[in-house]
Write a protein that holds these residues in place. Sequence first.
Motif, PDB file in Angstrom:
ATOM      1  N   ASP A 133      39.405 -54.886  94.610  1.00  0.00           N
ATOM      2  CA  ASP A 133      38.425 -54.725  95.680  1.00  0.00           C
ATOM      3  C   ASP A 133      37.700 -53.384  95.585  1.00  0.00           C
ATOM      4  N   ARG A 134      38.428 -52.330  95.280  1.00  0.00           N
ATOM      5  CA  ARG A 134      37.834 -50.991  95.188  1.00  0.00           C
ATOM      6  C   ARG A 134      37.187 -50.730  93.826  1.00  0.00           C
ATOM      7  N   GLN A 135      37.404 -51.644  92.888  1.00  0.00           N
ATOM      8  CA  GLN A 135      36.902 -51.530  91.517  1.00  0.00           C
ATOM      9  C   GLN A 135      37.348 -50.212  90.881  1.00  0.00           C
ATOM     10  N   THR A 136      38.674 -50.025  90.901  1.00  0.00           N
ATOM     11  CA  THR A 136      39.271 -48.846  90.277  1.00  0.00           C
ATOM     12  C   THR A 136      40.241 -49.270  89.182  1.00  0.00           C
ATOM     13  N   VAL A 137      40.488 -48.379  88.262  1.00  0.00           N
ATOM     14  CA  VAL A 137      41.330 -48.645  87.092  1.00  0.00           C
ATOM     15  C   VAL A 137      42.805 -48.701  87.489  1.00  0.00           C
ATOM     16  N   THR A 138      43.544 -49.581  86.822  1.00  0.00           N
ATOM     17  CA  THR A 138      44.986 -49.698  86.994  1.00  0.00           C
ATOM     18  C   THR A 138      45.638 -49.626  85.611  1.00  0.00           C
ATOM     19  N   THR A 139      46.619 -48.740  85.458  1.00  0.00           N
ATOM     20  CA  THR A 139      47.384 -48.690  84.223  1.00  0.00           C
ATOM     21  C   THR A 139      48.609 -49.586  84.407  1.00  0.00           C
ATOM     22  N   VAL A 140      48.770 -50.546  83.512  1.00  0.00           N
ATOM     23  CA  VAL A 140      49.814 -51.557  83.652  1.00  0.00           C
ATOM     24  C   VAL A 140      50.734 -51.529  82.437  1.00  0.00           C
ATOM     25  N   THR A 141      52.042 -51.517  82.683  1.00  0.00           N
ATOM     26  CA  THR A 141      53.044 -51.692  81.637  1.00  0.00           C
ATOM     27  C   THR A 141      53.552 -53.118  81.767  1.00  0.00           C
ATOM     28  N   PHE A 142      53.439 -53.894  80.692  1.00  0.00           N
ATOM     29  CA  PHE A 142      53.814 -55.298  80.767  1.00  0.00           C
ATOM     30  C   PHE A 142      54.378 -55.779  79.436  1.00  0.00           C
ATOM     31  N   LEU A 143      54.989 -56.960  79.463  1.00  0.00           N
ATOM     32  CA  LEU A 143      55.520 -57.597  78.265  1.00  0.00           C
ATOM     33  C   LEU A 143      54.491 -58.600  77.759  1.00  0.00           C
ATOM     34  N   LYS A 144      54.200 -58.537  76.466  1.00  0.00           N
ATOM     35  CA  LYS A 144      53.291 -59.517  75.882  1.00  0.00           C
ATOM     36  C   LYS A 144      53.975 -60.172  74.700  1.00  0.00           C
ATOM     37  N   GLU A 145      53.537 -61.389  74.391  1.00  0.00           N
ATOM     38  CA  GLU A 145      54.118 -62.106  73.266  1.00  0.00           C
ATOM     39  C   GLU A 145      53.603 -61.522  71.959  1.00  0.00           C
ATOM     40  N   ALA A 176      49.512 -64.296  60.943  1.00  0.00           N
ATOM     41  CA  ALA A 176      48.572 -65.413  61.023  1.00  0.00           C
ATOM     42  C   ALA A 176      47.999 -65.580  62.435  1.00  0.00           C
ATOM     43  N   GLY A 177      48.487 -64.772  63.393  1.00  0.00           N
ATOM     44  CA  GLY A 177      47.997 -64.855  64.762  1.00  0.00           C
ATOM     45  C   GLY A 177      48.767 -65.806  65.647  1.00  0.00           C
ATOM     46  N   LYS A 178      49.865 -66.385  65.136  1.00  0.00           N
ATOM     47  CA  LYS A 178      50.679 -67.296  65.938  1.00  0.00           C
ATOM     48  C   LYS A 178      51.701 -66.493  66.735  1.00  0.00           C
TER      49      LYS A 178
END
Length: 142
Positions: A21-33, A38-40
């Motif tokens: 809503d405020r259009q401000t940056v968020t730094t996020v720590t997350f798990l990604k696959e 080959a990109g799989k």
Amino acid sequence: MKNTAAQTTTKTLADLYRSLDRQTVTTVTFLKEEKDDAGKKTGQLIETVRSLEIYDIRTTRDGHIVIKAMDRATGEARTVRLDRVLSYTLHRIPFTIDRPEATTPAGHVIVVRSAAQLIARELGRDYLPAHRLTRADTALAA
């Protein structure tokens, strides 16, 4: 930095919506696959940290809440599942990256400027038909 394990999902969502809503940056720590050469997807989850400009939060068909955002480092669109967010920090830094317009499955652009428009957008995304209905399709409504 707020640790998502120490708070409810509702509190996390409220903070992320505030950033949107405020259009401000968020730094996020997350798990990604992790992906192979080959990109799989390999099925392994790795921890990553990104500074994001959130432009949408939605629920997928399989029930996951996802955060749609622009990555400040690369300028690319990112999608992060809320259940994989480990921690986040809300900043006061304003958005600088152009972001895609929010659209419904029917392809109509909706610009959200109020809470009522947000509700209409969510209802529209859930209930608008994927294709235009014609008179021949009226039997389906009965």
